[in-house]
Scaffold this motif. Structure first.
Motif, PDB file in Angstrom:
ATOM      1  N   TYR A  15       2.347  -7.558   0.370  1.00  0.00           N
ATOM      2  CA  TYR A  15       1.420  -6.944   1.463  1.00  0.00           C
ATOM      3  C   TYR A  15       0.074  -7.477   1.685  1.00  0.00           C
ATOM      4  O   TYR A  15      -0.647  -7.181   2.219  1.00  0.00           O
ATOM      5  CB  TYR A  15       1.251  -5.423   0.851  1.00  0.00           C
ATOM      6  CG  TYR A  15       2.436  -4.561   0.952  1.00  0.00           C
ATOM      7  CD1 TYR A  15       3.117  -4.090   1.926  1.00  0.00           C
ATOM      8  CD2 TYR A  15       3.378  -4.405  -0.264  1.00  0.00           C
ATOM      9  CE1 TYR A  15       3.856  -3.106   2.025  1.00  0.00           C
ATOM     10  CE2 TYR A  15       4.703  -3.750  -0.134  1.00  0.00           C
ATOM     11  CZ  TYR A  15       4.956  -3.183   1.094  1.00  0.00           C
ATOM     12  OH  TYR A  15       5.985  -2.288   0.833  1.00  0.00           O
ATOM     13  N   ALA A  20       5.708  -8.331  -3.569  1.00  0.00           N
ATOM     14  CA  ALA A  20       6.307  -6.886  -3.603  1.00  0.00           C
ATOM     15  C   ALA A  20       7.700  -7.251  -4.045  1.00  0.00           C
ATOM     16  O   ALA A  20       8.351  -6.203  -4.977  1.00  0.00           O
ATOM     17  CB  ALA A  20       5.861  -5.942  -2.796  1.00  0.00           C
ATOM     18  N   PRO A  39      11.334   1.357 -12.304  1.00  0.00           N
ATOM     19  CA  PRO A  39      10.158   2.298 -12.108  1.00  0.00           C
ATOM     20  C   PRO A  39       9.224   2.429 -10.833  1.00  0.00           C
ATOM     21  O   PRO A  39       9.603   1.707 -10.322  1.00  0.00           O
ATOM     22  CB  PRO A  39       9.189   1.877 -13.501  1.00  0.00           C
ATOM     23  CG  PRO A  39       9.529   0.215 -13.515  1.00  0.00           C
ATOM     24  CD  PRO A  39      10.979   0.148 -12.990  1.00  0.00           C
ATOM     25  N   ASN A  40       8.248   3.204 -11.011  1.00  0.00           N
ATOM     26  CA  ASN A  40       7.329   3.538 -10.024  1.00  0.00           C
ATOM     27  C   ASN A  40       6.754   2.049  -9.620  1.00  0.00           C
ATOM     28  O   ASN A  40       6.302   1.373 -10.539  1.00  0.00           O
ATOM     29  CB  ASN A  40       6.353   4.276 -10.208  1.00  0.00           C
ATOM     30  CG  ASN A  40       6.859   5.545 -10.026  1.00  0.00           C
ATOM     31  OD1 ASN A  40       8.044   6.134  -9.661  1.00  0.00           O
ATOM     32  ND2 ASN A  40       6.128   6.685 -10.833  1.00  0.00           N
ATOM     33  N   GLY A  41       6.761   1.658  -8.466  1.00  0.00           N
ATOM     34  CA  GLY A  41       6.077   0.346  -7.898  1.00  0.00           C
ATOM     35  C   GLY A  41       7.016  -0.931  -8.369  1.00  0.00           C
ATOM     36  O   GLY A  41       6.561  -1.884  -7.882  1.00  0.00           O
ATOM     37  N   ALA A  42       7.977  -0.624  -8.510  1.00  0.00           N
ATOM     38  CA  ALA A  42       8.927  -1.907  -8.843  1.00  0.00           C
ATOM     39  C   ALA A  42       9.379  -2.569  -7.510  1.00  0.00           C
ATOM     40  O   ALA A  42       9.787  -3.760  -7.449  1.00  0.00           O
ATOM     41  CB  ALA A  42      10.497  -1.077  -9.492  1.00  0.00           C
ATOM     42  N   GLY A  43       9.533  -1.762  -6.376  1.00  0.00           N
ATOM     43  CA  GLY A  43       9.489  -2.778  -5.013  1.00  0.00           C
ATOM     44  C   GLY A  43      10.792  -2.064  -4.228  1.00  0.00           C
ATOM     45  O   GLY A  43      11.427  -2.567  -3.164  1.00  0.00           O
ATOM     46  N   LYS A  44      11.395  -0.869  -4.918  1.00  0.00           N
ATOM     47  CA  LYS A  44      12.277  -0.101  -4.225  1.00  0.00           C
ATOM     48  C   LYS A  44      12.196  -0.033  -2.773  1.00  0.00           C
ATOM     49  O   LYS A  44      13.001  -0.188  -1.782  1.00  0.00           O
ATOM     50  CB  LYS A  44      12.982   1.076  -5.162  1.00  0.00           C
ATOM     51  CG  LYS A  44      13.086   0.700  -6.501  1.00  0.00           C
ATOM     52  CD  LYS A  44      13.839   2.088  -7.384  1.00  0.00           C
ATOM     53  CE  LYS A  44      12.633   3.336  -7.147  1.00  0.00           C
ATOM     54  NZ  LYS A  44      11.320   2.677  -7.866  1.00  0.00           N
ATOM     55  N   THR A  45      11.224   0.763  -2.413  1.00  0.00           N
ATOM     56  CA  THR A  45      10.904   1.235  -1.056  1.00  0.00           C
ATOM     57  C   THR A  45      10.556   0.258  -0.235  1.00  0.00           C
ATOM     58  O   THR A  45      11.128   0.104   1.062  1.00  0.00           O
ATOM     59  CB  THR A  45       9.832   2.334  -1.123  1.00  0.00           C
ATOM     60  OG1 THR A  45       9.913   3.345  -1.629  1.00  0.00           O
ATOM     61  CG2 THR A  45       9.157   2.866   0.337  1.00  0.00           C
ATOM     62  N   GLN A  85      12.913   8.177   1.779  1.00  0.00           N
ATOM     63  CA  GLN A  85      12.150   9.138   0.634  1.00  0.00           C
ATOM     64  C   GLN A  85      11.555  10.203   1.346  1.00  0.00           C
ATOM     65  O   GLN A  85      11.529  11.326   0.798  1.00  0.00           O
ATOM     66  CB  GLN A  85      11.265   8.087  -0.126  1.00  0.00           C
ATOM     67  CG  GLN A  85      11.012   8.748  -1.501  1.00  0.00           C
ATOM     68  CD  GLN A  85      10.090   7.655  -2.114  1.00  0.00           C
ATOM     69  OE1 GLN A  85       8.929   8.077  -2.555  1.00  0.00           O
ATOM     70  NE2 GLN A  85      10.638   6.589  -2.751  1.00  0.00           N
ATOM     71  N   GLU A 162      15.426   7.096  -3.365  1.00  0.00           N
ATOM     72  CA  GLU A 162      15.048   8.237  -4.226  1.00  0.00           C
ATOM     73  C   GLU A 162      15.273   9.586  -3.360  1.00  0.00           C
ATOM     74  O   GLU A 162      14.472  10.251  -3.203  1.00  0.00           O
ATOM     75  CB  GLU A 162      13.609   7.914  -4.529  1.00  0.00           C
ATOM     76  CG  GLU A 162      13.441   6.681  -5.157  1.00  0.00           C
ATOM     77  CD  GLU A 162      12.334   6.720  -6.313  1.00  0.00           C
ATOM     78  OE1 GLU A 162      12.140   7.579  -7.016  1.00  0.00           O
ATOM     79  OE2 GLU A 162      11.108   5.468  -6.011  1.00  0.00           O
TER      80      GLU A 162
HETATM   81  P1  ATP Z   1       8.163   4.393  -6.016  1.00  0.00           P
HETATM   82  O1  ATP Z   1       9.203   4.800  -7.010  1.00  0.00           O
HETATM   83  O2  ATP Z   1       6.639   4.792  -6.456  1.00  0.00           O
HETATM   84  O3  ATP Z   1       8.151   4.719  -4.696  1.00  0.00           O
HETATM   85  P2  ATP Z   1       8.810   1.612  -5.608  1.00  0.00           P
HETATM   86  O4  ATP Z   1       9.666   1.071  -6.492  1.00  0.00           O
HETATM   87  O5  ATP Z   1       9.494   2.214  -4.157  1.00  0.00           O
HETATM   88  O6  ATP Z   1       7.743   2.799  -6.145  1.00  0.00           O
HETATM   89  P3  ATP Z   1       7.078   0.131  -3.552  1.00  0.00           P
HETATM   90  O7  ATP Z   1       6.580   1.313  -3.143  1.00  0.00           O
HETATM   91  O8  ATP Z   1       8.021  -0.845  -2.740  1.00  0.00           O
HETATM   92  O9  ATP Z   1       7.813   0.424  -5.053  1.00  0.00           O
HETATM   93  O10 ATP Z   1       5.852  -0.678  -3.949  1.00  0.00           O
HETATM   94  C1  ATP Z   1       6.052  -2.163  -4.792  1.00  0.00           C
HETATM   95  C2  ATP Z   1       4.767  -2.764  -4.938  1.00  0.00           C
HETATM   96  O11 ATP Z   1       4.019  -2.800  -3.548  1.00  0.00           O
HETATM   97  C3  ATP Z   1       3.670  -1.893  -5.555  1.00  0.00           C
HETATM   98  O12 ATP Z   1       2.678  -2.783  -6.405  1.00  0.00           O
HETATM   99  C4  ATP Z   1       2.803  -1.091  -4.519  1.00  0.00           C
HETATM  100  O13 ATP Z   1       1.581  -0.917  -4.906  1.00  0.00           O
HETATM  101  C5  ATP Z   1       3.026  -2.118  -3.473  1.00  0.00           C
HETATM  102  N1  ATP Z   1       2.824  -1.542  -2.233  1.00  0.00           N
HETATM  103  C6  ATP Z   1       3.574  -0.654  -1.407  1.00  0.00           C
HETATM  104  N2  ATP Z   1       3.093  -0.336  -0.500  1.00  0.00           N
HETATM  105  C7  ATP Z   1       2.137  -0.931  -0.083  1.00  0.00           C
HETATM  106  C8  ATP Z   1       1.343  -0.944   1.101  1.00  0.00           C
HETATM  107  N3  ATP Z   1       1.562  -0.380   2.264  1.00  0.00           N
HETATM  108  N4  ATP Z   1       0.226  -1.811   1.134  1.00  0.00           N
HETATM  109  C9  ATP Z   1      -0.143  -2.592  -0.215  1.00  0.00           C
HETATM  110  N5  ATP Z   1       0.593  -2.452  -1.189  1.00  0.00           N
HETATM  111  C10 ATP Z   1       1.653  -1.842  -1.227  1.00  0.00           C
END
Ligand code: ATP
Length: 243
Positions: A15, A20, A39-45, A85, A162
């Protein structure tokens, strides 16, 4: 030989600063339930945004049933059912109106759509709610409508980011079990992102992701054995604490 339902090869995304997703590769085979556990922030979304083409990856490739996303996005997306999500139903339309709208977008004829909608709602125990506005439904029922919608065009691959976030335990369990059953009885390939270990069944495939990298990929039994762990909870904590 049939192509895998989903092939991810060398996918990276950032990003701005850092990755990510960093060189992510794995497959979802036909008829297989794959849990993307992180976990949260892993990169799934982020990964889902690339798979569903909300973003385009600067590096790497995505194939759906052998179709390369970059070259044939419309064809690849047509083979996929998606549950995001964040719910995306129109709250002021009824359940049936929401589903008809989506069916029309997919070019499904009205009569055929009515039959499919009836069947989908029946299977999800939602047949009696079809005339209600989505606004009147609780979170679990809204999720069921989203699931029905994702299945209307008979996709080969179902991807869910999720999908149980914010649901109470019985509603969560209902959705988890229903999707596992779809996989078992209809041979649907599933990619299910979650941070909740209890959503993963013993006979699922599991792909563990953390800080944008894949840490493990295989059957739950193999992943536990490789990490000398007694169960998936132990494996998961062992893996993410090493990074
Ligand atoms: P969650 O379970 O909280 O949804 P996740 O596994 O889906 O987490 P992502 O949302 O893909 O994780 O985030 C992966 C990394 O990218 C994290 O460090 C997050 O802070 C960062 N990130 C996600 N979206 C953005 C964005 N729009 N701008 C900057 N960084 C982002």
């Amino acid at each position: 030989m049939t192509a895998p339902a989903l092939e991810i090869e060398g996918l990276s995304y950032g990003y701005g600063r850092g990755f990510a997703l960093d060189d992510v590769s794995f497959r979802v085979n036909q008829g297989e339930f794959t849990a993307l556990l992180g976990p949260n922030g892993a990169g799934k979304t982020t990964l889902f945004s690339l798979i569903t083409r909300l973003f385009e990856a600067p590096r790497g490739a995505i194939k759906v049933c052998g179709i390369t996303m970059r070259d044939h996005p419309t064809k690849a997306l047509a083979r996929m059912g998606v549950v995001f999500q964040q719910p995306t139903l129109d709250l002021d339309l009824t359940v049936r109106q929401n589903l008809h709208y989506f069916a029309a977008l997919h070019g499904i004829a009205r009569r055929d759509a009515s039959i499919r909608i009836g069947e989908a709602l029946e299977r999800l125990d939602m047949a009696e709610r079809d005339g209600e506005k989505v606004r009147q439904l609780n979170g679990g029922h809204r999720r069921r409508v989203e699931l029905a919608r994702a299945l209307l065009h008979k996709p080969d691959l179902l991807v869910l980011d999720e999908p149980t976030v914010g649901l109470d335990v019985p509603a969560r369990r209902g959705i988890v079990e229903h999707v596992h059953e779809l996989c078992r009885t209809q041979g649907m390939a599933v990619l299910w992102a979650t941070h909740l270990i209890d959503e993963v069944h013993a006979d699922d495939r599991v792909v563990v992701i953390h800080k944008g990298r894949i840490l493990a990929d295989g059957s739950v039994t193999d992943v536990n054995r490789t990490n000398a762990s007694a169960n998936l909870t132990q494996t998961f904590h062992r893996l993410i604490n090493q990074v």
